[in-house]
Scaffold this motif. Sequence first.
Motif, short mmCIF file in Angstrom:
data_model
loop_
_atom_site.label_atom_id
_atom_site.label_comp_id
_atom_site.label_asym_id
_atom_site.label_seq_id
_atom_site.Cartn_x
_atom_site.Cartn_y
_atom_site.Cartn_z
N LEU A 126 0.84 -1.20 0.00
CA LEU A 126 0.00 0.00 0.00
C LEU A 126 0.87 1.24 0.00
O LEU A 126 1.90 1.29 0.66
N GLY A 127 0.41 2.27 -0.73
CA GLY A 127 1.15 3.51 -0.70
C GLY A 127 1.08 4.24 -2.01
O GLY A 127 0.24 3.93 -2.84
N PRO A 128 1.94 5.19 -2.23
CA PRO A 128 2.91 5.70 -1.27
C PRO A 128 2.26 6.63 -0.25
O PRO A 128 1.26 7.26 -0.52
N PHE A 129 2.85 6.67 0.93
CA PHE A 129 2.42 7.56 2.01
C PHE A 129 3.55 8.55 2.28
O PHE A 129 4.70 8.32 1.92
N GLN A 130 3.20 9.63 2.93
CA GLN A 130 4.19 10.64 3.30
C GLN A 130 4.31 10.72 4.82
O GLN A 130 3.31 10.83 5.51
N HIS A 131 5.53 10.64 5.30
CA HIS A 131 5.81 10.83 6.72
C HIS A 131 6.52 12.18 6.85
O HIS A 131 7.61 12.36 6.33
N ASP A 132 5.86 13.11 7.51
CA ASP A 132 6.41 14.46 7.65
C ASP A 132 6.84 14.67 9.09
O ASP A 132 6.02 14.69 10.01
N THR A 133 8.12 14.83 9.28
CA THR A 133 8.66 15.04 10.64
C THR A 133 8.67 16.50 11.04
O THR A 133 9.02 16.83 12.17
N TYR A 187 10.64 18.52 9.59
CA TYR A 187 11.91 18.95 9.00
C TYR A 187 12.06 18.42 7.58
O TYR A 187 12.67 19.05 6.73
N GLU A 188 11.52 17.22 7.37
CA GLU A 188 11.57 16.62 6.04
C GLU A 188 10.39 15.66 5.87
O GLU A 188 9.85 15.14 6.85
N ALA A 189 10.03 15.45 4.61
CA ALA A 189 8.97 14.49 4.29
C ALA A 189 9.62 13.28 3.63
O ALA A 189 10.44 13.42 2.72
N THR A 190 9.26 12.11 4.10
CA THR A 190 9.80 10.87 3.58
C THR A 190 8.66 10.01 3.04
O THR A 190 7.62 9.89 3.68
N GLU A 191 8.88 9.42 1.89
CA GLU A 191 7.88 8.53 1.29
C GLU A 191 8.10 7.11 1.81
O GLU A 191 9.24 6.66 1.94
N TYR A 192 7.00 6.43 2.10
CA TYR A 192 7.10 5.04 2.55
C TYR A 192 5.90 4.25 2.04
O TYR A 192 4.94 4.81 1.52
N TYR A 193 5.98 2.94 2.18
CA TYR A 193 4.92 2.02 1.78
C TYR A 193 4.60 1.12 2.96
O TYR A 193 5.36 1.07 3.93
N TYR A 194 3.50 0.40 2.85
CA TYR A 194 3.11 -0.49 3.94
C TYR A 194 2.80 -1.87 3.37
O TYR A 194 2.04 -2.01 2.41
N ASP A 195 3.40 -2.88 3.96
CA ASP A 195 3.18 -4.28 3.59
C ASP A 195 2.17 -4.86 4.57
O ASP A 195 2.51 -5.19 5.71
#
Length: 101
Positions: A40-47, A49-57
Amino acid sequence: RTASGDLSQSLQSWSEQEMRSWGEMVPAEKEADPFLGFILGPFQHDTGYEATEYYYDLERVHYMWEGTTGRPVLTIEAVAQALKGLEASVRLLLAMGEKEP
């Protein structure tokens, strides 16, 4: 009964089915899933300071921060498109049922 009546009953039955998590499903149910093996994805993780793309299994209950590793991805857009196609099919079946005596 008409085709639309049968379809309405089937949809009602489907909507009343018990929803269970992936982990609660038996192996035969998992193997019948048309999206088996997808992530599933892509999702955005925003800290902040930066946004990182991730997926979920879903099958492994695992976040994937390193990309898709070549696996097919189920996106929100793909789900929306599939639902549009399903809606068109249901409308066609209902219209056909209304034409029957």
